[in-house]
Design a protein around this motif. Structure first.
Motif, PDB file in Angstrom:
ATOM      1  N   SER A 113       0.835  -1.210   0.000  1.00 48.99           N
ATOM      2  CA  SER A 113       0.000   0.000   0.000  1.00 48.99           C
ATOM      3  C   SER A 113       0.870   1.261   0.000  1.00 48.99           C
ATOM      4  CB  SER A 113      -0.908   0.014   1.235  1.00 48.99           C
ATOM      5  OG  SER A 113      -0.117   0.166   2.398  1.00 48.99           O
ATOM      6  N   GLU A 114       0.275   2.393  -0.331  1.00 47.50           N
ATOM      7  CA  GLU A 114       1.024   3.647  -0.384  1.00 47.50           C
ATOM      8  C   GLU A 114       1.547   4.032   1.005  1.00 47.50           C
ATOM      9  OE1 GLU A 114       2.633   5.275  -2.553  1.00 47.50           O
ATOM     10  OE2 GLU A 114       3.170   6.774  -1.036  1.00 47.50           O
ATOM     11  N   ALA A 115       0.718   3.797   2.053  1.00 45.47           N
ATOM     12  CA  ALA A 115       1.155   4.167   3.415  1.00 45.47           C
ATOM     13  C   ALA A 115       2.340   3.301   3.850  1.00 45.47           C
ATOM     14  CB  ALA A 115      -0.005   4.023   4.390  1.00 45.47           C
ATOM     15  N   ALA A 116       2.319   2.021   3.446  1.00 46.98           N
ATOM     16  CA  ALA A 116       3.449   1.142   3.784  1.00 46.98           C
ATOM     17  C   ALA A 116       4.713   1.632   3.078  1.00 46.98           C
ATOM     18  CB  ALA A 116       3.134  -0.294   3.377  1.00 46.98           C
ATOM     19  N   ARG A 117       4.566   2.005   1.824  1.00 51.30           N
ATOM     20  CA  ARG A 117       5.728   2.500   1.064  1.00 51.30           C
ATOM     21  C   ARG A 117       6.243   3.807   1.659  1.00 51.30           C
ATOM     22  NH1 ARG A 117       6.266  -0.376  -3.711  1.00 51.30           N
ATOM     23  NH2 ARG A 117       4.409  -1.560  -4.213  1.00 51.30           N
ATOM     24  N   SER A 118       5.312   4.633   2.090  1.00 50.57           N
ATOM     25  CA  SER A 118       5.711   5.926   2.652  1.00 50.57           C
ATOM     26  C   SER A 118       6.502   5.728   3.958  1.00 50.57           C
ATOM     27  CB  SER A 118       4.456   6.783   2.829  1.00 50.57           C
ATOM     28  OG  SER A 118       4.455   7.480   4.006  1.00 50.57           O
ATOM     29  N   PHE A 119       6.050   4.792   4.803  1.00 48.58           N
ATOM     30  CA  PHE A 119       6.791   4.496   6.040  1.00 48.58           C
ATOM     31  C   PHE A 119       8.149   3.880   5.686  1.00 48.58           C
ATOM     32  CE2 PHE A 119       7.181   1.445   9.842  1.00 48.58           C
ATOM     33  CZ  PHE A 119       7.800   2.398  10.627  1.00 48.58           C
ATOM     34  N   ASN A 120       8.151   2.957   4.730  1.00 48.39           N
ATOM     35  CA  ASN A 120       9.386   2.294   4.314  1.00 48.39           C
ATOM     36  C   ASN A 120      10.415   3.309   3.794  1.00 48.39           C
ATOM     37  OD1 ASN A 120      10.983   0.984   1.888  1.00 48.39           O
ATOM     38  ND2 ASN A 120      10.540  -0.658   3.343  1.00 48.39           N
ATOM     39  N   ARG A 121       9.925   4.338   3.076  1.00 46.34           N
ATOM     40  CA  ARG A 121      10.841   5.369   2.542  1.00 46.34           C
ATOM     41  C   ARG A 121      11.505   6.160   3.659  1.00 46.34           C
ATOM     42  NH1 ARG A 121       7.077   5.875  -1.856  1.00 46.34           N
ATOM     43  NH2 ARG A 121       5.822   7.380  -0.700  1.00 46.34           N
ATOM     44  N   LYS A 122      10.824   6.246   4.811  1.00 49.80           N
ATOM     45  CA  LYS A 122      11.419   6.984   5.933  1.00 49.80           C
ATOM     46  C   LYS A 122      12.636   6.258   6.492  1.00 49.80           C
ATOM     47  CE  LYS A 122       7.430   9.623   7.210  1.00 49.80           C
ATOM     48  NZ  LYS A 122       6.169   9.723   7.937  1.00 49.80           N
ATOM     49  N   LYS A 123      12.704   4.972   6.228  1.00 53.67           N
ATOM     50  CA  LYS A 123      13.869   4.134   6.550  1.00 53.67           C
ATOM     51  C   LYS A 123      14.016   3.836   8.040  1.00 53.67           C
ATOM     52  CE  LYS A 123      17.643   1.955   5.307  1.00 53.67           C
ATOM     53  NZ  LYS A 123      17.611   0.811   4.405  1.00 53.67           N
ATOM     54  N   HIS A 124      13.702   4.819   8.913  1.00 52.41           N
ATOM     55  CA  HIS A 124      13.942   4.669  10.346  1.00 52.41           C
ATOM     56  C   HIS A 124      12.642   4.888  11.127  1.00 52.41           C
ATOM     57  CE1 HIS A 124      18.079   5.195   9.035  1.00 52.41           C
ATOM     58  NE2 HIS A 124      17.762   6.392   8.535  1.00 52.41           N
ATOM     59  N   LEU A 125      12.597   4.387  12.368  1.00 49.31           N
ATOM     60  CA  LEU A 125      11.529   4.768  13.297  1.00 49.31           C
ATOM     61  C   LEU A 125      12.196   5.366  14.528  1.00 49.31           C
ATOM     62  CD1 LEU A 125       8.625   4.946  14.272  1.00 49.31           C
ATOM     63  CD2 LEU A 125       8.829   2.610  15.143  1.00 49.31           C
ATOM     64  N   ILE A 126      12.103   6.687  14.630  1.00 47.29           N
ATOM     65  CA  ILE A 126      12.794   7.389  15.719  1.00 47.29           C
ATOM     66  C   ILE A 126      11.803   7.892  16.762  1.00 47.29           C
ATOM     67  CG2 ILE A 126      14.388   9.292  16.273  1.00 47.29           C
ATOM     68  CD1 ILE A 126      15.554   7.071  14.409  1.00 47.29           C
ATOM     69  N   GLU A 127      10.675   8.443  16.301  1.00 52.06           N
ATOM     70  CA  GLU A 127       9.691   8.981  17.248  1.00 52.06           C
ATOM     71  C   GLU A 127       8.311   8.961  16.599  1.00 52.06           C
ATOM     72  OE1 GLU A 127      11.309  12.806  18.065  1.00 52.06           O
ATOM     73  OE2 GLU A 127      11.198  13.445  15.988  1.00 52.06           O
ATOM     74  N   THR A 128       7.272   8.911  17.427  1.00 51.99           N
ATOM     75  CA  THR A 128       5.920   8.773  16.870  1.00 51.99           C
ATOM     76  C   THR A 128       5.465  10.039  16.141  1.00 51.99           C
ATOM     77  OG1 THR A 128       5.107   9.322  19.078  1.00 51.99           O
ATOM     78  CG2 THR A 128       5.006   7.003  18.423  1.00 51.99           C
ATOM     79  N   ASN A 129       5.997  11.198  16.525  1.00 52.90           N
ATOM     80  CA  ASN A 129       5.462  12.394  15.865  1.00 52.90           C
ATOM     81  C   ASN A 129       5.898  12.523  14.407  1.00 52.90           C
ATOM     82  OD1 ASN A 129       8.009  13.385  16.178  1.00 52.90           O
ATOM     83  ND2 ASN A 129       7.489  14.843  17.806  1.00 52.90           N
ATOM     84  N   ALA A 130       6.787  11.628  13.960  1.00 48.96           N
ATOM     85  CA  ALA A 130       7.162  11.634  12.529  1.00 48.96           C
ATOM     86  C   ALA A 130       6.211  10.774  11.701  1.00 48.96           C
ATOM     87  CB  ALA A 130       8.587  11.126  12.368  1.00 48.96           C
ATOM     88  N   LEU A 131       5.265  10.096  12.355  1.00 52.38           N
ATOM     89  CA  LEU A 131       4.367   9.194  11.624  1.00 52.38           C
ATOM     90  C   LEU A 131       3.072   9.901  11.247  1.00 52.38           C
ATOM     91  CD1 LEU A 131       4.689   6.022  13.923  1.00 52.38           C
ATOM     92  CD2 LEU A 131       5.738   6.359  11.669  1.00 52.38           C
ATOM     93  N   THR A 132       2.570   9.625  10.056  1.00 52.60           N
ATOM     94  CA  THR A 132       1.257  10.142   9.657  1.00 52.60           C
ATOM     95  C   THR A 132       0.173   9.206  10.210  1.00 52.60           C
ATOM     96  OG1 THR A 132       1.163   8.829   7.640  1.00 52.60           O
ATOM     97  CG2 THR A 132       2.212  11.001   7.471  1.00 52.60           C
ATOM     98  N   VAL A 133      -1.056   9.706  10.214  1.00 52.03           N
ATOM     99  CA  VAL A 133      -2.193   8.880  10.644  1.00 52.03           C
ATOM    100  C   VAL A 133      -2.264   7.613   9.792  1.00 52.03           C
ATOM    101  CG1 VAL A 133      -4.722   8.784  10.718  1.00 52.03           C
ATOM    102  CG2 VAL A 133      -3.528  10.801  11.589  1.00 52.03           C
ATOM    103  N   GLU A 134      -2.057   7.759   8.486  1.00 52.97           N
ATOM    104  CA  GLU A 134      -2.140   6.603   7.578  1.00 52.97           C
ATOM    105  C   GLU A 134      -1.044   5.587   7.893  1.00 52.97           C
ATOM    106  OE1 GLU A 134      -2.110   9.817   6.523  1.00 52.97           O
ATOM    107  OE2 GLU A 134      -4.277   9.929   6.135  1.00 52.97           O
TER     108      GLU A 134
END
Ligand code: CP
Length: 337
Positions: A21-42
């Motif tokens: 899905s587009e939201a999965a690709r968008s998270f994957n493009r971010k490469k890292h998970l550092i903090e929740t405020n960088a995440l979109t609702v989707e």
């Protein structure tokens, strides 16, 4: 194909669908998970949908999966952990990945090697993700900036600043209880000032529509979190009134300034969550705690094991699926462009 096999096939197809899905690709493009405020609702919805589906697959005895069969995931915990470290290890194994569990005490960090050099060394060996916990607030962010797109950095707790997978598993557990959090009242109780769990949860829960109230004694109030989005109070009666969830926090002595002295008896008298105080909350109130719990300090001991109220074991169990979701979405080739 019988009904069960057909359902399993459709679950696997659904996982593929989410990963593409587009939201999965968008998270994957971010490469890292550092903090929740960088995440979109989707992106948050996608992590939760993935975790739900993985939980279903576990119930159908489909683990281990082979989604991350060729991947290596390093666990570098410079601070102690029981839940986060173990659940990332199990999550990796459930996805077919190999785990490199760096024992900091016997690693070359004890000879003075920096976080960045340690991470570069692991990356040079072909590690695909580094799951790091460290006492410095910017530790995960600095590492992600330094290593850019060479390796995925997953923050497993950085100082008092962020613990994103804890907040995601808390949200997942609350959603399972109430279906949605829009308009639900969440009281975060105790040492909010030194709590990375509180910071990651405030950012995530308010984004997902919850009404968040922080309740702490003045010395332990997270003044930096005060905003129009949340309420803050020293009065536990006011904070618990009508609450749908109460998230009690441990008093984080290891992060407190030398000047702060907490009188435990006073704390218990004024802030311990007990059965009597829970009567102020909504009828079906649920209690969360990120752990480790110090029984009889932040919570009346019997409440911890009282499944009418306590979601603590569910939080721990759900941590596996949320961490599997994060690893799958960041590392699976199915999500990459
Ligand atoms: N909640 C949490 O981070 O627990 P651990 O310190 O045991 O990982």
């Amino acid at each position: 194909m019988n009904k069960r096999n057909s359902k399993l096939k459709s679950d696997m197809n659904s996982l593929e669908k989410i990963l593409q899905s587009e939201a999965a690709r968008s998270f994957n493009r971010k490469k890292h998970l550092i903090e929740t405020n960088a995440l979109t609702v989707e992106e948050i919805d996608t992590i939760i949908d993935t975790a739900s589906l993985l939980k279903l697959q576990k119930a159908n005895n489909l683990f281990p999966l082979s989604l991350l069969r060729t991947k290596h995931i390093a666990l570098t915990f410079y601070e102690n952990s029981t839940r986060t470290k173990s659940s990332f290890a199990i999550a990796s194994s459930n996805l077919g990945a190999n785990t490199v569990n760096l024992d900091i005490n016997t690693s070359s960090a004890s000879k003075g090697e920096s976080l960045e050099d340690t991470a570069r060394t692991l990356t040079a060996m072909g590690v695909n993700a580094i799951v790091q916990r460290h006492s410095a607030n910017n530790s995960a962010r600095d590492l992600a900036n330094a290593l850019a797109d060479k390796v995925a950095i997953i923050n497993a707790g950085s100082g008092q600043s962020a613990h994103p997978t804890q907040a995601l598993l808390d949200y997942f557990t609350m959603l399972e209880e109430k279906g949605e959090l829009t308009g639900k009242r969440v009281c975060i109780l105790g040492d909010t000032r030194y709590s990375r769990v509180a910071r990651s949860n405030v950012s995530l829960l308010t984004k997902m529509g919850a009404q968040v109230c922080l309740c702490s004694p003045a010395q332990l109030m997270a003044d930096d979190l005060k905003s129009d989005n949340i309420t803050t109070t020293k009065d536990i009666r006011e904070a618990l009134s009508g609450a749908d969830f109460v998230m009690a926090l441990r008093i984080q002595l290891e992060r407190q300034d030398a000047g702060i002295v907490i009188d435990k008896e006073e704390y218990i008298k004024n802030y311990q969550l007990n059965y009597d105080r829970l009567k102020l909350a909504s009828k079906n109130v649920k209690v969360l705690h990120p752990g480790p719990v110090v029984r009889s300090l932040e919570l009346e001991s019997a409440l911890v094991d009282d499944y009418q109220y306590s979601l603590i074991e569910k939080q721990v169990a759900n941590g596996i699926f949320v961490r599997m979701a994060v690893l799958a979405l960041l590392l699976s080739e199915q999500c990459s462009d």
